[in-house]
Design a protein around this motif. Structure first.
Motif, mmCIF file in Angstrom:
data_model
loop_
_atom_site.group_PDB
_atom_site.id
_atom_site.type_symbol
_atom_site.label_atom_id
_atom_site.label_comp_id
_atom_site.label_asym_id
_atom_site.label_seq_id
_atom_site.Cartn_x
_atom_site.Cartn_y
_atom_site.Cartn_z
ATOM 1 N N ILE A 102 0.837 -1.201 0.000
ATOM 2 C CA ILE A 102 0.000 0.000 0.000
ATOM 3 C C ILE A 102 0.873 1.253 0.000
ATOM 4 N N TYR A 103 1.936 1.222 0.801
ATOM 5 C CA TYR A 103 2.832 2.377 0.894
ATOM 6 C C TYR A 103 3.916 2.370 -0.188
ATOM 7 N N GLN A 104 3.893 1.341 -1.036
ATOM 8 C CA GLN A 104 4.859 1.230 -2.133
ATOM 9 C C GLN A 104 6.301 1.333 -1.613
ATOM 10 N N LEU A 105 6.567 0.564 -0.558
ATOM 11 C CA LEU A 105 7.889 0.610 0.052
ATOM 12 C C LEU A 105 8.928 -0.076 -0.822
ATOM 13 N N HIS A 106 10.118 0.490 -0.855
ATOM 14 C CA HIS A 106 11.265 -0.152 -1.482
ATOM 15 C C HIS A 106 11.967 -1.004 -0.418
ATOM 16 N N GLN A 107 12.637 -2.046 -0.842
ATOM 17 C CA GLN A 107 13.318 -2.949 0.091
ATOM 18 C C GLN A 107 12.375 -3.368 1.220
ATOM 19 N N LYS A 108 11.168 -3.743 0.809
ATOM 20 C CA LYS A 108 10.129 -3.994 1.806
ATOM 21 C C LYS A 108 10.447 -5.163 2.728
ATOM 22 N N GLN A 109 11.125 -6.211 2.204
ATOM 23 C CA GLN A 109 11.403 -7.360 3.052
ATOM 24 C C GLN A 109 12.344 -6.995 4.198
ATOM 25 N N GLN A 110 13.344 -6.169 3.900
ATOM 26 C CA GLN A 110 14.257 -5.729 4.959
ATOM 27 C C GLN A 110 13.522 -4.902 6.005
ATOM 28 N N ARG A 111 12.617 -4.041 5.539
ATOM 29 C CA ARG A 111 11.868 -3.206 6.489
ATOM 30 C C ARG A 111 10.920 -4.055 7.325
ATOM 31 N N ILE A 112 10.264 -5.020 6.716
ATOM 32 C CA ILE A 112 9.369 -5.910 7.454
ATOM 33 C C ILE A 112 10.146 -6.666 8.524
ATOM 34 N N ASP A 113 11.300 -7.197 8.173
ATOM 35 C CA ASP A 113 12.120 -7.930 9.142
ATOM 36 C C ASP A 113 12.515 -7.029 10.312
ATOM 37 N N LYS A 114 12.885 -5.795 10.001
ATOM 38 C CA LYS A 114 13.299 -4.861 11.051
ATOM 39 C C LYS A 114 12.148 -4.553 11.997
ATOM 40 N N VAL A 115 10.971 -4.307 11.436
ATOM 41 C CA VAL A 115 9.819 -3.946 12.265
ATOM 42 C C VAL A 115 9.368 -5.141 13.106
ATOM 43 N N ILE A 116 9.388 -6.335 12.538
ATOM 44 C CA ILE A 116 9.046 -7.534 13.305
ATOM 45 C C ILE A 116 9.948 -7.652 14.525
ATOM 46 N N ASP A 117 11.232 -7.378 14.332
ATOM 47 C CA ASP A 117 12.175 -7.427 15.448
ATOM 48 C C ASP A 117 11.900 -6.309 16.456
ATOM 49 N N MET A 118 11.570 -5.117 15.962
ATOM 50 C CA MET A 118 11.322 -3.976 16.849
ATOM 51 C C MET A 118 10.165 -4.234 17.796
ATOM 52 N N VAL A 119 9.091 -4.837 17.308
ATOM 53 C CA VAL A 119 7.893 -5.023 18.137
ATOM 54 C C VAL A 119 7.824 -6.405 18.791
ATOM 55 N N GLY A 120 8.814 -7.260 18.529
ATOM 56 C CA GLY A 120 8.844 -8.562 19.190
ATOM 57 C C GLY A 120 7.839 -9.556 18.664
ATOM 58 N N LEU A 121 7.693 -9.616 17.345
ATOM 59 C CA LEU A 121 6.727 -10.541 16.730
ATOM 60 C C LEU A 121 7.391 -11.777 16.126
ATOM 61 N N GLY A 122 8.685 -11.925 16.335
ATOM 62 C CA GLY A 122 9.438 -12.945 15.614
ATOM 63 C C GLY A 122 8.912 -14.352 15.744
ATOM 64 N N ASP A 123 8.423 -14.728 16.925
ATOM 65 C CA ASP A 123 7.945 -16.103 17.140
ATOM 66 C C ASP A 123 6.533 -16.335 16.615
ATOM 67 N N GLU A 124 5.875 -15.282 16.128
ATOM 68 C CA GLU A 124 4.460 -15.384 15.754
ATOM 69 C C GLU A 124 4.224 -15.227 14.258
ATOM 70 N N THR A 125 5.268 -15.080 13.467
ATOM 71 C CA THR A 125 5.081 -14.663 12.080
ATOM 72 C C THR A 125 4.447 -15.725 11.196
ATOM 73 N N ARG A 126 4.486 -16.990 11.610
ATOM 74 C CA ARG A 126 3.893 -18.051 10.792
ATOM 75 C C ARG A 126 2.428 -18.319 11.140
ATOM 76 N N LYS A 127 1.894 -17.539 12.063
ATOM 77 C CA LYS A 127 0.507 -17.743 12.482
ATOM 78 C C LYS A 127 -0.439 -16.850 11.684
ATOM 79 N N LYS A 128 -1.686 -17.282 11.605
ATOM 80 C CA LYS A 128 -2.731 -16.386 11.135
ATOM 81 C C LYS A 128 -3.057 -15.396 12.254
ATOM 82 N N ILE A 129 -3.492 -14.210 11.868
ATOM 83 C CA ILE A 129 -3.756 -13.163 12.852
ATOM 84 C C ILE A 129 -4.817 -13.604 13.852
ATOM 85 N N LYS A 130 -5.811 -14.370 13.413
ATOM 86 C CA LYS A 130 -6.865 -14.801 14.329
ATOM 87 C C LYS A 130 -6.337 -15.750 15.395
ATOM 88 N N GLU A 131 -5.155 -16.305 15.195
ATOM 89 C CA GLU A 131 -4.549 -17.207 16.175
ATOM 90 C C GLU A 131 -3.711 -16.472 17.219
#
Length: 235
Positions: A102-131
């Motif tokens: 939506i935001y048309q980010l460049h290098q989006k995978q690197q940014r996603i990885d960084k943000v996942i680490d920032m908010v502590g979501l690393g152990d949950e990334t393979r789950k569906k949101i409803k889980e």
């Protein structure tokens, strides 16, 4: 970076939700936006974020009026609403890729990885949101709000549903973000305000009733506890 709010007023039918709300933030810091339920916090934040039009008044971010330059200003803003809308059947990473597109980010995978680490979501990334637990859903909402690295971050009760350990992590994140962004967030947890805020704005019945730094608050109210000042200003 600057945020200037002038004379915001919002009417719903015969009810005035906010009445001549004005304040300005001229530097990166964390602003606590406090008030009782129904005081006008969420309405004000929706208008500042560009999701609700005011009846009167204006909002400018970095000198750009949000009504005249809506799309440009929204690129500068990250917003986590109170109800944290999420696509529950998406996987965590999938939802972040969707937001990045939506935001048309460049290098989006690197940014996603960084943000996942920032908010502590690393152990949950393979789950569906409803889980996810409510706390991890809140973390995902924050991740989506900061994914495009906004200059202004608006968080409406971002720590709702978090356990004490999660609270400490998110408080630390908000404080760190306040060094490089303007962060405006609402909460009912006074310890949270004392832990992370540089300034506090009190709103009651749609009007600003106080605007202080924490040090000024202590001077003006004889070192009273924040809960006491809150009750005094909003009863």
């Amino acid at each position: 970076m600057s945020l200037v709010v002038k004379g915001l007023t919002k009417d719903f039918s015969n009810q005035r939700a906010i009445d001549d709300v004005s304040f300005a933030v001229k530097e990166n810091k964390v602003i606590g936006f406090l008030g009782p339920n129904g005081a006008g916090k969420s309405t004000s934040m929706k208008i500042i974020a560009g999701f609700l039009k005011p009846t009167k008044g204006s909002v400018s971010v970095q000198g750009l009026d949000i009504r005249q330059h809506n799309r440009d200003v929204k690129r500068l803003i990250g917003y986590l609403p109170e109800n944290n809308p999420l696509y529950l059947d998406m996987y965590v990473r999938e939802s972040l890729r969707f937001t990045a597109d939506i935001y048309q980010l460049h290098q989006k995978q690197q940014r996603i990885d960084k943000v996942i680490d920032m908010v502590g979501l690393g152990d949950e990334t393979r789950k569906k949101i409803k889980e996810l637990s409510k706390g991890y859903k809140q973390r995902l909402g924050i991740a989506q709000a900061i994914l495009h690295d906004p200059k202004l971050l608006i968080l409406d009760e971002p720590t709702a549903g978090l356990d004490p350990n999660q609270l400490q992590d998110i408080r630390s994140l908000i404080k760190a973000l306040g060094k490089e962004k303007i962060v405006v967030f609402s909460t009912h947890i006074m310890q949270e305000v004392e832990a992370v805020c540089d300034e506090i704005i009190f709103i009651n019945k749609g009007k600003i009733v106080g605007d202080f730094t924490l040090s000024d608050l202590a001077k003006n109210y004889d070192n009273k506890r924040l809960e006491e000042v809150f009750r005094y200003l909003t009863q």
